[in-house]
Design a protein around this motif. Structure first.
Motif, PDB file in Angstrom:
ATOM      1  N   ASP A 151      25.906  56.115  22.281  1.00 16.70           N
ATOM      2  CA  ASP A 151      25.381  55.232  23.324  1.00 16.70           C
ATOM      3  C   ASP A 151      24.384  54.219  22.774  1.00 16.70           C
ATOM      4  N   LEU A 152      23.632  54.600  21.766  1.00 19.54           N
ATOM      5  CA  LEU A 152      22.696  53.655  21.162  1.00 19.54           C
ATOM      6  C   LEU A 152      23.423  52.535  20.436  1.00 19.54           C
ATOM      7  N   ALA A 153      24.657  52.817  20.015  1.00 27.28           N
ATOM      8  CA  ALA A 153      25.429  51.812  19.272  1.00 27.28           C
ATOM      9  C   ALA A 153      26.444  51.073  20.129  1.00 27.28           C
ATOM     10  N   HIS A 154      26.815  51.641  21.285  1.00 30.24           N
ATOM     11  CA  HIS A 154      27.866  51.064  22.133  1.00 30.24           C
ATOM     12  C   HIS A 154      27.356  50.979  23.571  1.00 30.24           C
ATOM     13  N   HIS A 155      26.623  49.936  23.877  1.00 35.45           N
ATOM     14  CA  HIS A 155      25.935  49.824  25.162  1.00 35.45           C
ATOM     15  C   HIS A 155      26.891  49.719  26.337  1.00 35.45           C
ATOM     16  N   ASP A 156      28.077  49.161  26.110  1.00 36.77           N
ATOM     17  CA  ASP A 156      29.011  48.946  27.220  1.00 36.77           C
ATOM     18  C   ASP A 156      30.044  50.057  27.348  1.00 36.77           C
ATOM     19  N   ARG A 157      29.932  51.087  26.517  1.00 32.50           N
ATOM     20  CA  ARG A 157      30.878  52.211  26.569  1.00 32.50           C
ATOM     21  C   ARG A 157      30.114  53.526  26.525  1.00 32.50           C
ATOM     22  N   SER A 158      29.198  53.661  27.443  1.00 32.32           N
ATOM     23  CA  SER A 158      28.288  54.804  27.431  1.00 32.32           C
ATOM     24  C   SER A 158      29.016  56.119  27.707  1.00 32.32           C
ATOM     25  N   LYS A 159      28.373  57.198  27.255  1.00 28.67           N
ATOM     26  CA  LYS A 159      28.861  58.545  27.520  1.00 28.67           C
ATOM     27  C   LYS A 159      27.823  59.410  28.230  1.00 28.67           C
ATOM     28  N   THR A 160      26.555  59.085  28.079  1.00 30.00           N
ATOM     29  CA  THR A 160      25.486  59.917  28.621  1.00 30.00           C
ATOM     30  C   THR A 160      24.813  59.242  29.819  1.00 30.00           C
ATOM     31  N   VAL A 161      24.074  60.046  30.588  1.00 28.21           N
ATOM     32  CA  VAL A 161      23.321  59.471  31.709  1.00 28.21           C
ATOM     33  C   VAL A 161      22.323  58.442  31.201  1.00 28.21           C
ATOM     34  N   TYR A 162      21.779  58.666  30.016  1.00 31.07           N
ATOM     35  CA  TYR A 162      20.789  57.747  29.480  1.00 31.07           C
ATOM     36  C   TYR A 162      21.415  56.399  29.159  1.00 31.07           C
ATOM     37  N   GLY A 163      22.581  56.447  28.529  1.00 31.86           N
ATOM     38  CA  GLY A 163      23.248  55.202  28.186  1.00 31.86           C
ATOM     39  C   GLY A 163      23.594  54.382  29.410  1.00 31.86           C
ATOM     40  N   PHE A 164      24.133  55.039  30.432  1.00 30.12           N
ATOM     41  CA  PHE A 164      24.531  54.323  31.643  1.00 30.12           C
ATOM     42  C   PHE A 164      23.318  53.749  32.378  1.00 30.12           C
ATOM     43  N   ILE A 165      22.293  54.560  32.558  1.00 31.15           N
ATOM     44  CA  ILE A 165      21.147  54.096  33.338  1.00 31.15           C
ATOM     45  C   ILE A 165      20.410  52.977  32.618  1.00 31.15           C
ATOM     46  N   VAL A 166      20.169  53.135  31.325  1.00 30.30           N
ATOM     47  CA  VAL A 166      19.426  52.112  30.589  1.00 30.30           C
ATOM     48  C   VAL A 166      20.216  50.812  30.512  1.00 30.30           C
ATOM     49  N   GLU A 167      21.505  50.892  30.291  1.00 30.71           N
ATOM     50  CA  GLU A 167      22.317  49.669  30.273  1.00 30.71           C
ATOM     51  C   GLU A 167      22.317  49.003  31.646  1.00 30.71           C
ATOM     52  N   ALA A 168      22.367  49.801  32.701  1.00 30.45           N
ATOM     53  CA  ALA A 168      22.329  49.235  34.051  1.00 30.45           C
ATOM     54  C   ALA A 168      20.986  48.546  34.309  1.00 30.45           C
ATOM     55  N   VAL A 169      19.888  49.155  33.849  1.00 28.13           N
ATOM     56  CA  VAL A 169      18.579  48.522  33.998  1.00 28.13           C
ATOM     57  C   VAL A 169      18.561  47.169  33.294  1.00 28.13           C
ATOM     58  N   ALA A 170      19.105  47.127  32.080  1.00 26.57           N
ATOM     59  CA  ALA A 170      19.141  45.878  31.313  1.00 26.57           C
ATOM     60  C   ALA A 170      19.966  44.816  32.031  1.00 26.57           C
ATOM     61  N   GLY A 178      16.981  43.634  41.669  1.00 23.55           N
ATOM     62  CA  GLY A 178      15.858  44.548  41.685  1.00 23.55           C
ATOM     63  C   GLY A 178      16.196  45.925  41.147  1.00 23.55           C
ATOM     64  N   PRO A 179      15.199  46.693  40.745  1.00 21.88           N
ATOM     65  CA  PRO A 179      15.440  48.023  40.166  1.00 21.88           C
ATOM     66  C   PRO A 179      15.831  49.044  41.220  1.00 21.88           C
ATOM     67  N   PHE A 180      16.499  50.103  40.766  1.00 25.31           N
ATOM     68  CA  PHE A 180      16.799  51.231  41.633  1.00 25.31           C
ATOM     69  C   PHE A 180      15.836  52.378  41.327  1.00 25.31           C
ATOM     70  N   THR A 181      15.850  53.378  42.182  1.00 28.48           N
ATOM     71  CA  THR A 181      15.095  54.612  41.951  1.00 28.48           C
ATOM     72  C   THR A 181      16.046  55.655  41.390  1.00 28.48           C
ATOM     73  N   VAL A 182      15.598  56.450  40.430  1.00 24.87           N
ATOM     74  CA  VAL A 182      16.425  57.483  39.804  1.00 24.87           C
ATOM     75  C   VAL A 182      15.911  58.847  40.258  1.00 24.87           C
ATOM     76  N   LEU A 183      16.776  59.599  40.940  1.00 24.99           N
ATOM     77  CA  LEU A 183      16.387  60.876  41.552  1.00 24.99           C
ATOM     78  C   LEU A 183      17.202  62.020  40.963  1.00 24.99           C
ATOM     79  N   SER A 184      16.561  62.849  40.158  1.00 21.04           N
ATOM     80  CA  SER A 184      17.229  64.035  39.620  1.00 21.04           C
ATOM     81  C   SER A 184      17.274  65.123  40.686  1.00 21.04           C
ATOM     82  N   CYS A 185      18.434  65.764  40.814  1.00 17.36           N
ATOM     83  CA  CYS A 185      18.608  66.890  41.735  1.00 17.36           C
ATOM     84  C   CYS A 185      19.035  68.141  40.971  1.00 17.36           C
ATOM     85  N   ASP A 186      18.695  68.199  39.690  1.00 15.04           N
ATOM     86  CA  ASP A 186      19.051  69.335  38.857  1.00 15.04           C
ATOM     87  C   ASP A 186      17.929  70.371  38.829  1.00 15.04           C
TER      88      ASP A 186
END
Length: 489
Positions: A151-170, A178-186
């Motif tokens: 995910d650190l190398a392929h921003h548009d082909r994410s696999k993890t929650v981190y890759g998807f959320i950070v790329e979406a923020v960017a 505007g930004p969204f709120t991120v709510l963990s339910c785990d």
């Protein structure tokens, strides 16, 4: 038989609850990562209630980060599904319409990124389970994990929650959205704070300026969720289809009880969940600790003691007087670790737990609960034991749960089926669990080293000794004898 769908809703029997709103008028306001049975029995129900009350801007886009199974089952049904609430008195059915679409991230990561960047989306929720947080033994983000590195190398082909959320923020920032709120339910302690810390570590590894944007603009409220959701069986599908008169490929079975406690920090807006039973608070920590230590901790105890005693379900195991007494003893050790000034009522809570565990209709399999023990026990059992040791309290029951997990892992391929349950650390622990030739103390030491149980805690040696003593008894005389030693003590 006709399939459940928008077109077949009108033909359902009159006593079946169904969406009382125009689904075509609902817009997506939430993207949920990790859509599965629990989300469909819990958060999606609260959202469905809000939609029925006229809050039509909070439809859910569900996304799986791994398997297409949920999408394949529900997409032909217009993402409708039925919720079967069961207890000893019977079953009630409800068709749920809050999920508008289902995506499978590995098939098309760009579609998920597009959904995350919709201007109408103000909340991203997660139920991805503990192992998807990809933490190392120190509790930090495992930057050496293959998916994180990808995910650190392929921003548009994410696999993890981190890759998807950070790329979406960017992308949202670049587009002026505007930004969204991120709510963990785990089921993680301080899950919002934990997710924030790990996500910032990922963002920092990608781009320091982007990490600053995440830190400044994204809210991460914590939440506590509670509802027992057993795996759906073919018998469930057959029974539900008979009641509906249409086929539902993946109904969800659950209990009447449901709880959701959420920190009220949503700068981009939120549904009026409190109208439908959600408890909105300033600090979810005390509620979370009570749930993790009393419900989740006893659930794990029932799972491993139940498996070693030949019990297939929670209700069967809890009806065993020996296990029932053990769970009461476990609660007696856990309750003193809870804050006494936070408005909690542990005695009333365990009264509700007793009723829930006695519910024979759920058929909640002990093997299902037993999965991922190395990820669950640190929060459910180990942290409680460490706190008790600091207080000078007893940890006999807490330590036995850890020993029972080790014994159940060792029993796979022997007294227990090899594939009865799995753990993310199975490969690392394979050598430890390969046989019984090592002394119990050596086995426990290796397990603690590989899992990171109580790492850095001064109480770790005392906990290991207690676990080792129990494991030795289990190996030589069985789980019944190990529980009996507690009664004798």
């Amino acid at each position: 038989m006709t399939d459940l769908s928008n077109a077949s809703l009108a033909a359902l029997p009159a006593d079946i609850a169904r969406p009382g709103y125009d689904r075509s008028a609902v817009t997506p306001g939430i993207v949920h990562l990790g859509v599965g049975a629990f989300h469909r029995a819990h958060q999606a129900i609260y959202v469905d209630d809000c939609l029925a009350a006229g809050e039509t801007g909070w439809g859910i886009v569900g996304a799986s980060l791994r398997s297409p199974d949920t999408r394949d089952a529900l997409a032909p049904q217009d993402c409708l599904y039925s919720l079967a609430v069961r207890d000893g008195q019977g079953e009630s059915l409800r068709v749920v319409g809050s999920i508008l679409s289902l995506l499978v991230a590995p098939e098309n990561p760009e579609r998920l990124l597009e959904a995350l960047c919709l201007p109408s989306v103000h909340i991203v929720t997660l139920t991805v389970t503990e192992k998807a947080y990809l933490r190392n033994a120190a509790g930090d983000l495992d930057l050496a994990h293959a998916d994180v590195m990808w995910d650190l190398a392929h921003h548009d082909r994410s696999k993890t929650v981190y890759g998807f959320i950070v790329e979406a923020v960017a992308r949202r920032q670049a587009a002026g959205i505007g930004p969204f709120t991120v709510l963990s339910c785990d089921n993680l302690p301080a899950n919002g704070k934990t997710l924030r810390r790990l996500l910032l570590q990922f963002a920092e590894a990608r781009d320091a300026k982007l990490a600053a944007q995440v830190e400044q603009s994204i809210a991460f409220p914590s939440s506590m969720v509670d509802r027992i959701v057993p795996a759906t069986t073919d018998a469930d599908r057959t029974r539900v289809a008979a009641a509906l008169g249409v086929a539902d490929a993946w109904p969800v079975r659950t209990e009447p009880f449901s709880q959701w406690v959420v920190e009220d920090r949503f700068p981009a807006g939120r549904p009026a969940w409190e109208r439908f039973g959600v408890t909105m608070v300033d600090d979810v920590g005390p509620f979370e600790d009570m749930k993790l230590r009393l419900l989740n901790g006893s659930h794990s105890a029932i799972a491993y003691l139940g498996l070693l005693s030949g019990h297939e379900t929670v209700a069967d195991a809890f009806s065993d007087p020996m296990i029932r007494r053990f769970v009461q003893g476990l609660w007696n050790e856990a309750i003193p670790t809870l804050p006494d000034n936070a408005g909690l009522d542990p005695k009333a809570y365990i009264g509700k737990l007793t009723d829930r565990y006695d519910n024979p209709a759920l058929q909640h399999r002990t093997a299902q609960i037993a999965n991922d023990g190395s990820q669950k026990l640190p929060q459910r059992i180990v942290a409680t034991a460490v706190e008790q040791l600091r207080r000078g309290g007893a940890i006999d029951h807490l330590a036995l749960v850890v020993a029972a997990w080790i014994a159940a892992c060792e029993a796979r391929g022997g007294a227990l089926d090899a594939d009865l349950f799995t753990d993310p650390l199975d490969a690392q622990l394979a050598g430890v669990f390969a046989g019984l030739s090592s002394a119990a103390a050596d086995t426990v030491s290796q397990v603690f080293d590989r899992t990171g149980f109580a790492t850095g805690q001064a109480e770790r040696p005392d906990l290991q000794r207690a676990v080792s003593a129990h494991l030795d008894v289990i190996r030589n005389a069985g789980i019944g004898a190990a529980i009996a030693t507690l009664a004798e003590g």
